[in-house]
Design an enzyme around this catalytic site. Structure first.
Site, PDB file in Angstrom:
ATOM      1  N   CYS A 275       0.837  -1.206   0.000  1.00  0.00           N
ATOM      2  CA  CYS A 275       0.000   0.000   0.000  1.00  0.00           C
ATOM      3  C   CYS A 275       0.869   1.252   0.000  1.00  0.00           C
ATOM      4  CB  CYS A 275      -0.914  -0.003   1.229  1.00  0.00           C
ATOM      5  SG  CYS A 275      -1.923   1.482   1.370  1.00  0.00           S
TER       6      CYS A 275
ATOM      7  N   CYS B 203      -0.443   4.119   2.187  1.00  0.00           N
ATOM      8  CA  CYS B 203      -0.191   3.958   3.626  1.00  0.00           C
ATOM      9  C   CYS B 203       1.282   4.198   3.966  1.00  0.00           C
ATOM     10  CB  CYS B 203      -0.531   2.534   4.087  1.00  0.00           C
ATOM     11  SG  CYS B 203      -1.984   1.819   3.341  1.00  0.00           S
ATOM     12  N   ASP B 204       2.198   3.783   3.105  1.00  0.00           N
ATOM     13  CA  ASP B 204       3.611   3.675   3.513  1.00  0.00           C
ATOM     14  C   ASP B 204       4.595   4.584   2.778  1.00  0.00           C
ATOM     15  OD1 ASP B 204       2.864   1.742   5.335  1.00  0.00           O
ATOM     16  OD2 ASP B 204       3.158   0.095   3.922  1.00  0.00           O
TER      17      ASP B 204
END
Ligand code: NAP
Length: 310
Positions: A132, A135-136
């Site tokens: 992701c 997200c990261d």
């Protein structure tokens, strides 16, 4: 608790079904594990009509949730473990041992990221391996990353990562991308993105600190291996449907990969059993098509419930 309709999954298919079911005055609950599904963690959505050209997945998710709630749809944060049908009543059991009944179910559980299955992938998840970018990506500011895959997701996420990482190596197993032309043009013209065609990942390595420090790849034509020094590996090689928990219910028709088969009314097997969105066996998986599936499944389930109630 008794409902008319239980929707499983709160991605765009599930929430679109929720809006239509709520408006049809069905007592409806959406059971969810990951709110918003894949959409909820998508950085930017440029092709959902009416959103002004660009909207975040988070925002679209919030708007859809609010619209469901405004139409009296309940959200229940429980994972469903089993579904049984006794006559016209469908009984749904959750991980907490709770039982809920309804007359129709819409399965809208989507699909999860497919794993590569190479050494280092599971060991270093969260230590440099990610599925992701939204997200990261922030953790990889000015660092080097690889993106694996050749579909729309890999291309989009590589472009997103280029706002953070110092260099991106995009690795695809064939010599042409599966993703759309517009995204291919963008990655080809992004100075931070280097493309390795005909190349497969072999192994992810880590340093003594336990953090990812390299990716071994192999050219499938000349069989040559090389190690790319990097800090992050982002994997976007498709999805597997979230249908394990309904496999043995005997209520759903599915293909050998676990994708659900529906007829033109979105009926997925036994009467009262419907499915919508990315969990279906189909070619095109877009937010707008998932939302359309959800609407159709809800309208048809409302007709079905009307028929059995009166
Ligand atoms: P996808 O289209 O199925 O692409 C998966 C990619 O991973 C393919 O290029 C495939 O290679 C590669 N792959 C699969 N297994 C692999 C392995 N073991 N090793 C190396 N590579 C592997 O999946 P997706 O990109 O997640 O997209 C899913 C659906 O969502 C698609 O319909 C897509 O159009 C849609 N989507 C749309 C948007 C958008 O419109 N904005 C954004 C994201 C996703 P091959 O090409 O050789 O099979």
């Amino acid at each position: 608790m008794n409902y008319d309709l239980i929707i499983i999954g709160s991605g765009p298919a599930g929430m679109s079904a929720g809006v239509y079911a709520g408006r049809a005055t069905l007592k409806t609950a959406i059971f969810e594990k990951q709110p918003g599904g894949q959409m909820g963690s998508t950085w930017s959505i440029e092709n959902y009509p009416g959103t002004g050209g660009t909207v975040s997945g988070y925002r679209l998710n919030e708007d859809m949730r609010r619209q469901c709630a405004d139409n009296n749809v309940e959200f229940v944060q429980e994972s469903i473990t089993d579904i049984k049908k006794n006559g016209e009543t469908i009984e749904v059991t959750t991980e907490l041992g709770n039982t809920y009944t309804c007359y129709a179910v819409i399965l809208a559980t989507g699909a999860d990221p497919r794993k590569l299955g190479i050494p280092g992938e599971s060991e270093y998840r969260g230590l440099g391996v990610s599925y992701c970018a939204t997200c990261d990506a922030n953790f990889f500011k000015d660092l080097r990353v690889a993106v694996i895959g050749g579909g729309d997701t890999a291309l989009e996420e590589a472009l997103y990562l280029s706002k953070f990482a110092s260099e991106i190596t995009l690795i695809h197993r064939r010599d042409t991308f599966r993703g759309s032309k517009i995204l291919v043009n963008r990655v080809e013209n992004d100075p931070k993105i280097k493309i390795l065609y005909d190349t497969v990942p072999v192994k992810i390595t880590a340093g003594s600190d336990g953090l990812v420090n390299g990716l071994v790849v192999k050219n499938v034509k000349d069989e040559q291996e090389q190690t790319i020094p990097l800090e992050g590996v982002f994997i976007f090689v498709g999805h597997v449907p979230n249908t394990g928990f309904i496999k043995n219910t005997g209520l759903f028709d599915m293909d050998d990969q676990g994708y659900i088969l529906v007829n033109s009314e979105m009926n997925a097997g036994k009467p009262g059993i419907y499915a919508a969105g990315d969990v279906l066996q189909k070619e095109i998986r877009q937010i707008v098509t998932a939302a359309a599936d959800g609407a159709e499944a809800a309208i048809n389930s409302a007709h079905y419930i009307e028929e059995i109630e009166y």
